[in-house]
Design a protein around this motif. Structure first.
Motif, PDB file in Angstrom:
ATOM      1  N   ASP A 144       0.849  -1.190   0.000  1.00  0.00           N
ATOM      2  CA  ASP A 144       0.000   0.000   0.000  1.00  0.00           C
ATOM      3  C   ASP A 144       0.886   1.242   0.000  1.00  0.00           C
ATOM      4  O   ASP A 144       2.103   1.151   0.076  1.00  0.00           O
ATOM      5  CB  ASP A 144      -0.972   0.004   1.186  1.00  0.00           C
ATOM      6  N   GLU A 145       0.269   2.383  -0.109  1.00  0.00           N
ATOM      7  CA  GLU A 145       1.027   3.629  -0.217  1.00  0.00           C
ATOM      8  C   GLU A 145       1.118   4.392   1.110  1.00  0.00           C
ATOM      9  O   GLU A 145       1.471   5.550   1.121  1.00  0.00           O
ATOM     10  CB  GLU A 145       0.388   4.520  -1.289  1.00  0.00           C
ATOM     11  N   SER A 146       0.797   3.742   2.215  1.00  0.00           N
ATOM     12  CA  SER A 146       0.782   4.413   3.514  1.00  0.00           C
ATOM     13  C   SER A 146       2.180   4.501   4.111  1.00  0.00           C
ATOM     14  O   SER A 146       2.991   3.589   3.955  1.00  0.00           O
ATOM     15  CB  SER A 146      -0.116   3.655   4.493  1.00  0.00           C
ATOM     16  N   LEU A 147       2.434   5.597   4.796  1.00  0.00           N
ATOM     17  CA  LEU A 147       3.668   5.761   5.557  1.00  0.00           C
ATOM     18  C   LEU A 147       3.297   5.784   7.031  1.00  0.00           C
ATOM     19  O   LEU A 147       2.344   6.444   7.422  1.00  0.00           O
ATOM     20  CB  LEU A 147       4.371   7.074   5.188  1.00  0.00           C
ATOM     21  N   TYR A 148       4.045   5.052   7.849  1.00  0.00           N
ATOM     22  CA  TYR A 148       3.708   4.888   9.258  1.00  0.00           C
ATOM     23  C   TYR A 148       4.748   5.548  10.150  1.00  0.00           C
ATOM     24  O   TYR A 148       5.950   5.488   9.874  1.00  0.00           O
ATOM     25  CB  TYR A 148       3.591   3.399   9.590  1.00  0.00           C
ATOM     26  N   SER A 149       4.272   6.157  11.237  1.00  0.00           N
ATOM     27  CA  SER A 149       5.187   6.808  12.166  1.00  0.00           C
ATOM     28  C   SER A 149       6.132   5.775  12.773  1.00  0.00           C
ATOM     29  O   SER A 149       5.814   4.594  12.858  1.00  0.00           O
ATOM     30  CB  SER A 149       4.418   7.538  13.266  1.00  0.00           C
ATOM     31  N   GLY A 150       7.310   6.240  13.151  1.00  0.00           N
ATOM     32  CA  GLY A 150       8.319   5.367  13.734  1.00  0.00           C
ATOM     33  C   GLY A 150       9.177   4.649  12.707  1.00  0.00           C
ATOM     34  O   GLY A 150      10.032   3.848  13.057  1.00  0.00           O
ATOM     35  N   LYS A 151       8.972   4.935  11.427  1.00  0.00           N
ATOM     36  CA  LYS A 151       9.699   4.227  10.364  1.00  0.00           C
ATOM     37  C   LYS A 151      10.408   5.225   9.443  1.00  0.00           C
ATOM     38  O   LYS A 151      10.155   6.419   9.477  1.00  0.00           O
ATOM     39  CB  LYS A 151       8.735   3.359   9.576  1.00  0.00           C
ATOM     40  N   ILE A 152      11.276   4.684   8.621  1.00  0.00           N
ATOM     41  CA  ILE A 152      11.991   5.489   7.628  1.00  0.00           C
ATOM     42  C   ILE A 152      11.744   4.853   6.258  1.00  0.00           C
ATOM     43  O   ILE A 152      11.676   3.629   6.145  1.00  0.00           O
ATOM     44  CB  ILE A 152      13.501   5.579   7.967  1.00  0.00           C
ATOM     45  N   TYR A 153      11.569   5.693   5.232  1.00  0.00           N
ATOM     46  CA  TYR A 153      11.204   5.207   3.904  1.00  0.00           C
ATOM     47  C   TYR A 153      12.050   5.849   2.817  1.00  0.00           C
ATOM     48  O   TYR A 153      12.414   7.018   2.910  1.00  0.00           O
ATOM     49  CB  TYR A 153       9.750   5.558   3.593  1.00  0.00           C
ATOM     50  N   LYS A 154      12.305   5.069   1.777  1.00  0.00           N
ATOM     51  CA  LYS A 154      12.765   5.612   0.492  1.00  0.00           C
ATOM     52  C   LYS A 154      11.518   5.622  -0.368  1.00  0.00           C
ATOM     53  O   LYS A 154      10.830   4.617  -0.480  1.00  0.00           O
ATOM     54  CB  LYS A 154      13.839   4.739  -0.154  1.00  0.00           C
ATOM     55  N   VAL A 155      11.179   6.774  -0.940  1.00  0.00           N
ATOM     56  CA  VAL A 155       9.986   6.874  -1.771  1.00  0.00           C
ATOM     57  C   VAL A 155      10.338   7.461  -3.128  1.00  0.00           C
ATOM     58  O   VAL A 155      11.347   8.164  -3.280  1.00  0.00           O
ATOM     59  CB  VAL A 155       8.867   7.721  -1.114  1.00  0.00           C
ATOM     60  N   GLY A 156       9.502   7.190  -4.093  1.00  0.00           N
ATOM     61  CA  GLY A 156       9.607   7.802  -5.405  1.00  0.00           C
ATOM     62  C   GLY A 156       8.668   8.989  -5.479  1.00  0.00           C
ATOM     63  O   GLY A 156       7.580   8.952  -4.897  1.00  0.00           O
ATOM     64  N   VAL A 157       9.094  10.020  -6.163  1.00  0.00           N
ATOM     65  CA  VAL A 157       8.284  11.224  -6.339  1.00  0.00           C
ATOM     66  C   VAL A 157       8.510  11.746  -7.761  1.00  0.00           C
ATOM     67  O   VAL A 157       9.445  11.336  -8.442  1.00  0.00           O
ATOM     68  CB  VAL A 157       8.654  12.335  -5.325  1.00  0.00           C
TER      69      VAL A 157
END
Length: 135
Positions: free
Chosen positions: A68-81
């Motif tokens: 899914d496309e959700s981002l959750y607190s407490g985590k780190i992400y690499k995302v595309g934009v």
């Protein structure tokens, strides 16, 4: 166990190495070391998400692509934009490990380049990849 290591901004050096810059930030090494590792395992630029996973594994870091496309607190992400400088795609880091959202865009600090920041967090992102540090 997750590491609380602070991320340090790394600028991309060329038009197509934003993923390498993101991985350098995640791993905490020089971007040239990341680019050399990519060549050692036969990856080319620009990199795909699968290439990102392979390169993270090379440095003993796990990148888990989400369904899914959700981002959750407490985590780190690499995302595309969407790139703010040309037609095409761009990668950056969003750090949600503290109460303050942090955005690390490899184009921040590159002369003449527009970039995303905490003041203008990208609303439309894709392919979020959760980063899990292995100790």
């Amino acid at each position: 166990m997750k590491t609380k290591r602070e991320i340090t901004l790394v600028n991309q050096q060329e038009k197509t190495d934003c993923v390498a810059a993101c991985i350098a930030m995640i791993v905490g090494v020089d971007i040239n070391k990341v680019k050399k590792a990519a060549k050692e395992i036969n990856l080319s630029f620009p990199m795909t998400n699968i290439d990102s996973v392979k390169l993270l594994c090379f440095f003993s870091v796990v990148g888990i692509m989400q369904t899914d496309e959700s981002l959750y607190s407490g985590k780190i992400y690499k995302v595309g934009v969407a790139s703010r400088n040309s037609v095409g795609l761009h990668s950056l880091i969003i750090d949600l490990r503290s109460k303050k959202i942090k955005v690390y865009d490899p184009q921040n600090g590159v002369y003449g380049k527009n970039f995303y920041s905490e003041k203008e967090i990208p609303e439309n992102y894709f392919s979020p990849m959760e980063i899990i540090y292995l100790d």
